[in-house]
Design a protein around this motif. Structure first.
Motif, PDB file in Angstrom:
ATOM      1  N   ARG A  65       0.794  -1.222   0.000  1.00  0.00           N
ATOM      2  CA  ARG A  65       0.000   0.000   0.000  1.00  0.00           C
ATOM      3  C   ARG A  65       0.830   1.277   0.000  1.00  0.00           C
ATOM      4  N   PHE A  66       1.913   1.288   0.812  1.00  0.00           N
ATOM      5  CA  PHE A  66       2.684   2.521   1.019  1.00  0.00           C
ATOM      6  C   PHE A  66       4.113   2.464   0.490  1.00  0.00           C
ATOM      7  N   GLY A  67       4.541   1.345  -0.073  1.00  0.00           N
ATOM      8  CA  GLY A  67       5.904   1.211  -0.587  1.00  0.00           C
ATOM      9  C   GLY A  67       6.823   0.569   0.438  1.00  0.00           C
ATOM     10  N   GLU A  68       8.058   0.401   0.036  1.00  0.00           N
ATOM     11  CA  GLU A  68       9.046  -0.244   0.911  1.00  0.00           C
ATOM     12  C   GLU A  68       9.229   0.563   2.203  1.00  0.00           C
ATOM     13  N   PRO A  69       9.228  -0.122   3.337  1.00  0.00           N
ATOM     14  CA  PRO A  69       9.399   0.599   4.602  1.00  0.00           C
ATOM     15  C   PRO A  69      10.862   0.849   4.919  1.00  0.00           C
ATOM     16  N   TYR A  70      11.088   1.829   5.776  1.00  0.00           N
ATOM     17  CA  TYR A  70      12.370   1.955   6.440  1.00  0.00           C
ATOM     18  C   TYR A  70      12.361   0.889   7.527  1.00  0.00           C
ATOM     19  N   TYR A  71      13.495   0.355   7.847  1.00  0.00           N
ATOM     20  CA  TYR A  71      13.623  -0.613   8.936  1.00  0.00           C
ATOM     21  C   TYR A  71      14.580   0.030   9.925  1.00  0.00           C
ATOM     22  N   ILE A  72      14.058   0.503  11.058  1.00  0.00           N
ATOM     23  CA  ILE A  72      14.901   1.279  11.961  1.00  0.00           C
ATOM     24  C   ILE A  72      15.062   0.583  13.307  1.00  0.00           C
ATOM     25  N   SER A  73      16.253   0.693  13.834  1.00  0.00           N
ATOM     26  CA  SER A  73      16.561   0.190  15.171  1.00  0.00           C
ATOM     27  C   SER A  73      16.248   1.289  16.179  1.00  0.00           C
ATOM     28  N   LEU A  74      15.736   0.886  17.331  1.00  0.00           N
ATOM     29  CA  LEU A  74      15.459   1.854  18.396  1.00  0.00           C
ATOM     30  C   LEU A  74      16.513   1.806  19.503  1.00  0.00           C
ATOM     31  N   TRP A  75      17.596   1.092  19.246  1.00  0.00           N
ATOM     32  CA  TRP A  75      18.647   0.958  20.252  1.00  0.00           C
ATOM     33  C   TRP A  75      19.185   2.319  20.681  1.00  0.00           C
ATOM     34  N   SER A  76      19.504   3.184  19.721  1.00  0.00           N
ATOM     35  CA  SER A  76      20.082   4.480  20.088  1.00  0.00           C
ATOM     36  C   SER A  76      19.071   5.355  20.826  1.00  0.00           C
ATOM     37  N   VAL A  77      17.794   5.239  20.472  1.00  0.00           N
ATOM     38  CA  VAL A  77      16.763   6.004  21.174  1.00  0.00           C
ATOM     39  C   VAL A  77      16.679   5.532  22.619  1.00  0.00           C
ATOM     40  N   ARG A  78      16.664   4.216  22.827  1.00  0.00           N
ATOM     41  CA  ARG A  78      16.598   3.651  24.180  1.00  0.00           C
ATOM     42  C   ARG A  78      17.813   4.086  24.996  1.00  0.00           C
ATOM     43  N   THR A  79      18.993   4.099  24.353  1.00  0.00           N
ATOM     44  CA  THR A  79      20.217   4.527  25.028  1.00  0.00           C
ATOM     45  C   THR A  79      20.126   5.996  25.421  1.00  0.00           C
ATOM     46  N   ARG A  80      19.650   6.829  24.509  1.00  0.00           N
ATOM     47  CA  ARG A  80      19.530   8.259  24.791  1.00  0.00           C
ATOM     48  C   ARG A  80      18.543   8.529  25.920  1.00  0.00           C
ATOM     49  N   VAL A  81      17.427   7.794  25.943  1.00  0.00           N
ATOM     50  CA  VAL A  81      16.451   7.932  27.036  1.00  0.00           C
ATOM     51  C   VAL A  81      17.120   7.542  28.350  1.00  0.00           C
ATOM     52  N   GLY A  82      17.884   6.452  28.332  1.00  0.00           N
ATOM     53  CA  GLY A  82      18.584   5.995  29.531  1.00  0.00           C
ATOM     54  C   GLY A  82      19.601   6.997  30.051  1.00  0.00           C
ATOM     55  N   GLU A  83      20.132   7.807  29.164  1.00  0.00           N
ATOM     56  CA  GLU A  83      21.093   8.843  29.552  1.00  0.00           C
ATOM     57  C   GLU A  83      20.413  10.143  29.968  1.00  0.00           C
ATOM     58  N   GLY A  84      19.074  10.145  29.978  1.00  0.00           N
ATOM     59  CA  GLY A  84      18.337  11.302  30.462  1.00  0.00           C
ATOM     60  C   GLY A  84      17.828  12.254  29.404  1.00  0.00           C
ATOM     61  N   GLU A  85      18.074  11.957  28.139  1.00  0.00           N
ATOM     62  CA  GLU A  85      17.580  12.842  27.084  1.00  0.00           C
ATOM     63  C   GLU A  85      16.066  12.698  26.958  1.00  0.00           C
ATOM     64  N   GLU A  86      15.384  13.811  26.767  1.00  0.00           N
ATOM     65  CA  GLU A  86      13.940  13.765  26.558  1.00  0.00           C
ATOM     66  C   GLU A  86      13.669  13.476  25.095  1.00  0.00           C
ATOM     67  N   ILE A  87      13.003  12.362  24.862  1.00  0.00           N
ATOM     68  CA  ILE A  87      12.618  11.955  23.518  1.00  0.00           C
ATOM     69  C   ILE A  87      11.099  12.047  23.456  1.00  0.00           C
ATOM     70  N   PRO A  88      10.549  12.664  22.417  1.00  0.00           N
ATOM     71  CA  PRO A  88       9.092  12.820  22.347  1.00  0.00           C
ATOM     72  C   PRO A  88       8.391  11.484  22.113  1.00  0.00           C
ATOM     73  N   ASP A  89       7.162  11.396  22.616  1.00  0.00           N
ATOM     74  CA  ASP A  89       6.322  10.247  22.292  1.00  0.00           C
ATOM     75  C   ASP A  89       5.818  10.433  20.879  1.00  0.00           C
ATOM     76  N   PRO A  90       5.613   9.370  20.175  1.00  0.00           N
ATOM     77  CA  PRO A  90       5.558   7.989  20.639  1.00  0.00           C
ATOM     78  C   PRO A  90       6.905   7.294  20.674  1.00  0.00           C
ATOM     79  N   TRP A  91       7.977   7.964  20.225  1.00  0.00           N
ATOM     80  CA  TRP A  91       9.278   7.311  20.090  1.00  0.00           C
ATOM     81  C   TRP A  91       9.834   6.832  21.419  1.00  0.00           C
ATOM     82  N   CYS A  92       9.671   7.599  22.476  1.00  0.00           N
ATOM     83  CA  CYS A  92      10.160   7.180  23.793  1.00  0.00           C
ATOM     84  C   CYS A  92       9.449   5.899  24.229  1.00  0.00           C
TER      85      CYS A  92
END
Length: 148
Positions: A65-92
């Motif tokens: 329906r929408f074409g080939e997806p991006y395939y993204i890892s959330l490892w760096s986002v999880r790491t950044r949250v763990g280090e105290g960075e504010e990540i907006p929802d829904p990504w956090c």
């Protein structure tokens, strides 16, 4: 929930306006700039097979329906949250539950499809410090907020 029902939820979220405040909806939760919905939840061996089949089917339908997806890892986002960075929802919130996402972009919005199973996000221990077992889940997010 059947595949047709899952697709109906995705379509509903795809066109729905975003609320000014975070809160529950009839299919999940929403907040400023995003919607989230559980499309599948289960545990045990029988649910593992269904989980995999449903995720594969949804990914295929959305790709058609929408074409080939991006395939993204959330490892760096999880790491950044763990280090105290504010990540907006829904990504956090997504980074706490999913190791990776399939991601499509259309008309100024992102559609993210995540699948997780017994081992939890990226095989890590759960928030309770235990073995990290979590139910099998498939979640969809629709957002206007770009991935961090």
């Amino acid at each position: 929930m059947t595949t047709a029902q899952q697709l109906a939820v995705i379509e509903l979220l795809r066109v729905r306006a975003f609320p000014a405040e975070r809160g529950p909806t009839e299919v999940g939760s929403s907040g400023p700039g995003y919607h989230l919905a559980d499309l599948f939840r289960g545990d045990g061996a029988a649910d593992a097979d269904q989980h995999g089949a449903e995720h594969t089917a949804l990914t295929g339908i959305l790709t058609a329906r929408f074409g080939e997806p991006y395939y993204i890892s959330l490892w760096s986002v999880r790491t950044r949250v763990g280090e105290g960075e504010e990540i907006p929802d829904p990504w956090c919130e997504l980074s706490d539950a999913f190791a990776y996402l399939h991601l499509w972009r259309w008309e100024g919005r992102w559609l993210a499809l995540g699948a997780a199973g017994e081992e939890g996000a990226a095989g890590e221990a759960g928030a309770d410090g235990g073995a990290g077992e979590r139910p099998f889940r498939i979640v969809v997010a629709v957002t206007e907020t770009d991935p961090p």
